[in-house]
Design a protein around this motif. Sequence first.
Motif, mmCIF file in Angstrom:
data_model
loop_
_atom_site.group_PDB
_atom_site.id
_atom_site.type_symbol
_atom_site.label_atom_id
_atom_site.label_comp_id
_atom_site.label_asym_id
_atom_site.label_seq_id
_atom_site.Cartn_x
_atom_site.Cartn_y
_atom_site.Cartn_z
ATOM 1 N N ASN A 1 -24.339 -6.070 2.078
ATOM 2 C CA ASN A 1 -23.677 -6.795 1.112
ATOM 3 C C ASN A 1 -23.301 -6.045 -0.220
ATOM 4 O O ASN A 1 -23.546 -6.028 -1.346
ATOM 5 N N PRO A 2 -22.507 -4.773 0.133
ATOM 6 C CA PRO A 2 -21.925 -3.944 -1.020
ATOM 7 C C PRO A 2 -21.089 -4.836 -2.027
ATOM 8 O O PRO A 2 -20.080 -5.285 -1.266
ATOM 9 N N PRO A 3 -21.151 -4.665 -3.105
ATOM 10 C CA PRO A 3 -20.229 -5.165 -4.092
ATOM 11 C C PRO A 3 -18.762 -4.634 -3.951
ATOM 12 O O PRO A 3 -18.488 -3.319 -3.865
ATOM 13 N N PHE A 4 -17.779 -5.601 -3.815
ATOM 14 C CA PHE A 4 -16.406 -5.257 -3.957
ATOM 15 C C PHE A 4 -15.692 -5.807 -5.095
ATOM 16 O O PHE A 4 -15.586 -7.039 -5.094
ATOM 17 N N PHE A 5 -15.335 -4.846 -6.220
ATOM 18 C CA PHE A 5 -15.072 -5.258 -7.459
ATOM 19 C C PHE A 5 -13.709 -5.229 -7.429
ATOM 20 O O PHE A 5 -12.945 -4.129 -7.857
ATOM 21 N N SER A 6 -12.883 -6.175 -7.346
ATOM 22 C CA SER A 6 -11.188 -6.151 -7.253
ATOM 23 C C SER A 6 -10.906 -7.682 -7.139
ATOM 24 O O SER A 6 -11.740 -8.804 -7.168
ATOM 25 N N VAL A 7 -9.528 -7.827 -6.879
ATOM 26 C CA VAL A 7 -9.167 -9.171 -7.268
ATOM 27 C C VAL A 7 -9.407 -9.951 -5.811
ATOM 28 O O VAL A 7 -9.588 -9.797 -4.777
ATOM 29 N N PRO A 8 -10.282 -11.526 -6.227
ATOM 30 C CA PRO A 8 -10.837 -12.186 -5.015
ATOM 31 C C PRO A 8 -9.835 -12.721 -4.183
ATOM 32 O O PRO A 8 -9.532 -14.024 -4.285
#
Length: 354
Positions: A200-207
């Motif tokens: 579950n690595p965080p993906f910080f971008s527009v959802p």
Amino acid sequence: MEEKKLRMQEKPASTREIFCLSGPLHLTAVDWNNFHHRRSVAASLVQGVYILERDRQQNRQGPQAHAPPWWDFFNFQLIHQLVDDVDSSIFGAIYKFNSFAFNYNHSAQSAPNYVIAFRGTINKSDSMSRDLKLDLLSIRNKLHESSRFQLAMQAVQRIVAVAGTSSIWLAGHSLGSAISLLAGKNVTKMGYGIETYLFNPPFFSVPLGIIKNEKLKHGIRFTNSIVKAGIAVAVKGCHQRRQQDDPFVLLSAWKPNMFVNPADPICSGYIGYFKHRKKMEEIGAGKIERIATQNSVRSLLSGSLKSDSEPLHLLPSAYLTINLSQSPDFKRAHGIHQWWDPSFVGQIELHEYR
């Protein structure tokens, strides 16, 4: 004070903390050449870090501690705990494999000598404040500036110096996955490659995942790629590195194992990220995407072109495992228990940056 300790000891542990109630008991004999077994063991060792911190918070010691079975069951021993210098919480652990264990089998030659594991955010008052601050640093792409990451990186470098990268695993969940990913990137840029398990690595971008129309999503991603590639050429221009010196190209040989759940908005962005790259190659726009995938608009416009300020989710290559099982709620979709479930159904995709 003593009264408070007694109350803490009396508080019952969650069944999900107790190995004999929720651990992968079906792995009585680990086949270290079996990817599903390796995934389950890596996730269990990360869970061991969570329970180490919960034992500390609940003052569970000796026979009352719940953490040891999470590594003892797989013939590992805990050789070092990583402690945050701000709140004294345990955020990581270094395990050593006992190759002389009584149930040693021929596949154990493929087992790691060492595993360095990192937990994610714990929603308890003793550690939540510090964890959430680090989550915010991750979103702002400043995790590398935190003392917790510096301690983690020092630990990784010490073990690499002792054992070499071929016998080490990195593993983490959620925030711990972000730490593992960043550490893995750094080590790879130094010329090494470590087998890595990112849950579950965080993906910080527009959802974009919330958009149901696939054509609309592709249109937005395509436009975004064109814009990023254009800005990258305009901003970097003649300052583009030679291919053999480009950190992104150097990273391409490293293929961490990423485990994501489509129902988890924290990590599901990776599905679209890699799917879009494949789509761009198919329509003949691979060159544009190769430029775009190395950059974020925010870093380009802010002038932050240093490699350590690159958004964490920008990743050249990976083995992406997608959980195809239904998750009833966010807690299950983001939880680590799904990754050793014996009924797990998933899809594995290799994405390579060419």
